[in-house]
Design an enzyme around this catalytic site. Structure first.
Site, PDB file in Angstrom:
ATOM      1  N   LYS A  83     -52.387 -23.215  47.451  1.00  0.00           N
ATOM      2  CA  LYS A  83     -53.656 -23.894  47.210  1.00  0.00           C
ATOM      3  C   LYS A  83     -54.557 -23.697  48.425  1.00  0.00           C
ATOM      4  CE  LYS A  83     -54.218 -28.027  44.390  1.00  0.00           C
ATOM      5  NZ  LYS A  83     -54.070 -29.472  44.363  1.00  0.00           N
TER       6      LYS A  83
HETATM    7  O1  G3P Z   1     -54.411 -32.364  43.098  1.00  0.00           O
HETATM    8  C1  G3P Z   1     -55.778 -32.343  43.134  1.00  0.00           C
HETATM    9  C2  G3P Z   1     -56.490 -33.401  42.334  1.00  0.00           C
HETATM   10  O2  G3P Z   1     -55.913 -33.531  41.081  1.00  0.00           O
HETATM   11  C3  G3P Z   1     -56.742 -34.696  43.045  1.00  0.00           C
HETATM   12  O3  G3P Z   1     -57.112 -35.740  42.215  1.00  0.00           O
HETATM   13  O4  G3P Z   1     -57.410 -38.148  41.828  1.00  0.00           O
HETATM   14  O5  G3P Z   1     -57.405 -37.287  44.176  1.00  0.00           O
HETATM   15  O6  G3P Z   1     -59.332 -36.828  42.672  1.00  0.00           O
HETATM   16  P1  G3P Z   1     -57.868 -37.067  42.754  1.00  0.00           P
END
Ligand code: G3P
Length: 214
Positions: A83
């Site tokens: 990533k």
């Molecule tokens: O893994 C990346 C993403 O899904 C993060 O989500 O909930 O932290 O905006 P959030």
């Protein structure tokens, strides 16, 4: 449509894998910070729980350093995907890693332009963060729709991972739009399984079954 679990927690990943619906896992530094094991040991253990791609995030900022860090992460297991946040340095690193056959998941994508550049640099995945756009009163799903359309127009092989998923409707809307993958937190995955009418139906059938002559 593939479903990834957005989690670095081994119990959650083991549980969803046991349901037979797990196609891969995405992690990020925030998710990894909640776990007590070391980062590398955790990624290794996650990779053993699924044959699908497991995203592990680079934290270096310069292209050369990102490439070195990515190579080291890729050595943890054959199913590690790297990533990398979108940006000029990230694009340079992605091009180099793609040439080496290392899968990149270009993350923190908030525009179609970013997604297009990621695909052109050779990213295997792009991750638009839809929940974070919704959080600031923008339309996360409109971004997914636009990226899917652009990738289809040019038959780009990069897969769209709908990320920052907040609720089951996000998953369904992503599927309707033809997104390749949704990466789903455990809590949302659990909500996808349940329906109150299913619970009532099972209860009623069991009650009636007790009355059936056997
Ligand atoms: O893994 C990346 C993403 O899904 C993060 O989500 O909930 O932290 O905006 P959030």
């Amino acid at each position: 449509m593939k479903l990834f679990l957005d989690s670095a927690n081994l119990e959650e990943i083991r549980e969803v894998a046991s349901w037979g619906v797990l196609d891969g896992v995405t992690t990020n530094p925030s998710l990894c910070s909640k776990e007590s094991v070391t980062f590398e040991d955790n990624i290794r253990a996650i990779c053993a729980l699924t044959p699908g791609p497991v995203s592990a995030e680079c934290v270096s900022l310069e292209a050369d350093e990102i490439v070195v860090e990515a190579r080291s992460l890729a050595r943890i297991a054959p199913n590690v995907a790297i990533k990398i946040p979108i940006g000029v340095e990230g694009l340079k690193a992605t091009k180099a890693l793609h040439a080496e056959g290392i899968a990149v998941n270009m993350t923190l994508v908030f525009s179609t332009g970013q997604a297009l550049l990621a695909a052109k640099a050779g990213a295997r995945f792009v991750s638009p963060f839809i929940g974070r756009l919704d959080d600031i009163a923008e339309d996360g799903m409109a971004l997914v729709e636009e990226i899917v359309q652009v990738f289809e127009n040019y038959r780009l092989e990069t897969e769209v991972i709908v990320a920052s998923v907040r609720h089951p409707r996000h998953v369904i809307d992503a599927a309707r739009l033809g997104a390749d993958i949704a990466t789903v937190p455990y809590g949302v995955m659990a909500k996808l399984v349940r329906h109150p009418l299913t619970d009532i139906g099972v209860e009623r059938f069991l009650a009636d079954w007790r009355k059936v002559k056997k």
